[in-house]
Design a protein around this motif. Structure first.
Motif, mmCIF file in Angstrom:
data_model
loop_
_atom_site.group_PDB
_atom_site.id
_atom_site.type_symbol
_atom_site.label_atom_id
_atom_site.label_comp_id
_atom_site.label_asym_id
_atom_site.label_seq_id
_atom_site.Cartn_x
_atom_site.Cartn_y
_atom_site.Cartn_z
ATOM 1 N N TYR A 33 14.741 4.256 26.637
ATOM 2 C CA TYR A 33 15.764 5.282 26.818
ATOM 3 C C TYR A 33 16.500 5.414 25.498
ATOM 4 C CZ TYR A 33 15.116 5.521 31.788
ATOM 5 O OH TYR A 33 14.583 5.743 33.026
ATOM 6 N N SER A 34 16.798 6.658 25.129
ATOM 7 C CA SER A 34 17.478 6.894 23.872
ATOM 8 C C SER A 34 18.419 8.082 24.040
ATOM 9 C CB SER A 34 16.428 7.187 22.793
ATOM 10 O OG SER A 34 17.056 7.676 21.626
ATOM 11 N N ASP A 35 19.491 8.114 23.244
ATOM 12 C CA ASP A 35 20.418 9.245 23.350
ATOM 13 C C ASP A 35 19.938 10.440 22.543
ATOM 14 O OD1 ASP A 35 20.947 8.452 20.790
ATOM 15 O OD2 ASP A 35 23.049 7.959 21.138
ATOM 16 N N GLN A 36 18.794 10.323 21.924
ATOM 17 C CA GLN A 36 18.222 11.480 21.253
ATOM 18 C C GLN A 36 16.710 11.501 21.389
ATOM 19 O OE1 GLN A 36 19.774 10.746 17.335
ATOM 20 N NE2 GLN A 36 17.867 9.816 16.693
ATOM 21 N N ASP A 37 16.149 12.670 21.167
ATOM 22 C CA ASP A 37 14.705 12.826 21.145
ATOM 23 C C ASP A 37 14.234 12.311 19.787
ATOM 24 O OD1 ASP A 37 12.105 13.646 21.030
ATOM 25 O OD2 ASP A 37 12.515 15.729 21.598
ATOM 26 N N GLU A 38 13.517 11.200 19.802
ATOM 27 C CA GLU A 38 13.138 10.584 18.524
ATOM 28 C C GLU A 38 12.270 11.525 17.688
ATOM 29 O OE1 GLU A 38 14.555 7.838 17.619
ATOM 30 O OE2 GLU A 38 15.374 7.247 19.571
ATOM 31 N N ALA A 39 11.507 12.392 18.380
ATOM 32 C CA ALA A 39 10.623 13.303 17.653
ATOM 33 C C ALA A 39 11.419 14.347 16.866
ATOM 34 C CB ALA A 39 9.653 13.982 18.613
ATOM 35 N N SER A 40 12.506 14.880 17.464
ATOM 36 C CA SER A 40 13.253 15.964 16.821
ATOM 37 C C SER A 40 14.565 15.491 16.197
ATOM 38 C CB SER A 40 13.569 17.050 17.863
ATOM 39 O OG SER A 40 14.484 16.535 18.822
ATOM 40 N N GLY A 41 15.014 14.293 16.551
ATOM 41 C CA GLY A 41 16.303 13.807 16.071
ATOM 42 C C GLY A 41 17.495 14.461 16.745
ATOM 43 N N GLN A 42 17.240 15.239 17.805
ATOM 44 C CA GLN A 42 18.313 15.960 18.509
ATOM 45 C C GLN A 42 18.765 15.219 19.757
ATOM 46 O OE1 GLN A 42 19.142 19.700 18.004
ATOM 47 N NE2 GLN A 42 17.081 20.575 18.116
ATOM 48 N N ARG A 43 20.064 15.362 20.069
ATOM 49 C CA ARG A 43 20.552 14.860 21.361
ATOM 50 C C ARG A 43 19.863 15.638 22.473
ATOM 51 N NH1 ARG A 43 25.532 11.947 21.283
ATOM 52 N NH2 ARG A 43 24.833 11.633 23.423
#
Ligand code: MD3
Ligand code: FE
Length: 203
Positions: free
Chosen positions: A68-78
């Motif tokens: 789980y992450s607070d951003q989309d690791e692919a796009s760097g966006q929340r």
């Protein structure tokens, strides 16, 4: 109507049917900000299910693992915010099934195309496994496999259709489960796809 499935799991048949159009409109807005993607698992396989998320946290997988992450690791966006209608539906349905005080911080949105499947797995990346998961099915029907606590245990088959809500809590939370390959079809709301929302308390 409510159908108990096994200890801790309750199907609220058609519970969200009247809201399906609004839910899909929100899914469209979320996907416009964070498009559905086919992730690559740590084992190097491209998932046949495409995914996006909304809420404070989102689930994804890449070569490093599942997280789980607070951003989309692919796009760097929340991730886009969780719409109030999503949050209220999840909290209300959990309470109807006996789980009051469920406040999801993550909503994973799965999109199935014909042939897409989810192999048997357990959901255990969430911190507090006493918190239930609420799932909402939209669009084409799919056969859900509901197993036991070992991968090799026998599975029940349950058809999940548009508007069906299932609350998975208690001991059902750690059962193996999956989705059989989606049969091709055309649904008036979602076309050639099935969508599934899963609301979780990740942290
Ligand atoms: C039983 N999704 O996202 S929803 C998943 O239809 C997932 O997309 C399926 O399994 C789908 O992890 C099934 C029903 C579901 C969701 C979570 C569960 C059943 C569950 C967690 C524990 C036990
Ligand atoms: Fe799952």
């Amino acid at each position: 109507w409510q159908e108990p499935l096994t200890e801790g799991a309750v199907i609220l048949r058609r519970r969200a049917r009247d809201m399906a159009g609004e839910l899909m409109a929100q899914v469209g807005q979320i996907a416009a900000q964070n498009p559905f993607e086919h992730r690559i698992t740590p084992g190097g396989h491209r998932m046949s299910v495409a995914m996006t998320n909304c809420g404070d946290l989102g689930w994804s997988t890449d070569s490093r693992g599942y997280q789980y992450s607070d951003q989309d690791e692919a796009s760097g966006q929340r991730w886009p915010a969780m719409p109030a209608s999503f949050r209220n539906l999840a909290t209300t349905c959990a309470a109807e099934a006996g789980f009051s005080g469920f406040h999801p911080d993550a909503c994973l949105i799965n999109r199935y195309e014909p042939g897409a499947k989810l192999t048997l797995h357990q959901d255990k990346d969430e911190r507090d496994l006493r918190q239930p998961i609420v799932s909402v099915s939209l669009g084409l029907p799919a056969v859900f496999l509901f197993g036991g606590f070992e991968r090799s245990d026998a599975c029940q088959r349950v058809l999940l259709e548009q508007g069906d809500v299932v609350v998975w809590g208690g001991s059902s939370r750690l059962r193996y489960h999956g989705i059989l390959p989606l049969k091709p079809g055309i649904h008036p709301l979602t076309g050639a796809f099935r969508f599934n929302l899963t609301f979780r308390r990740a942290r």
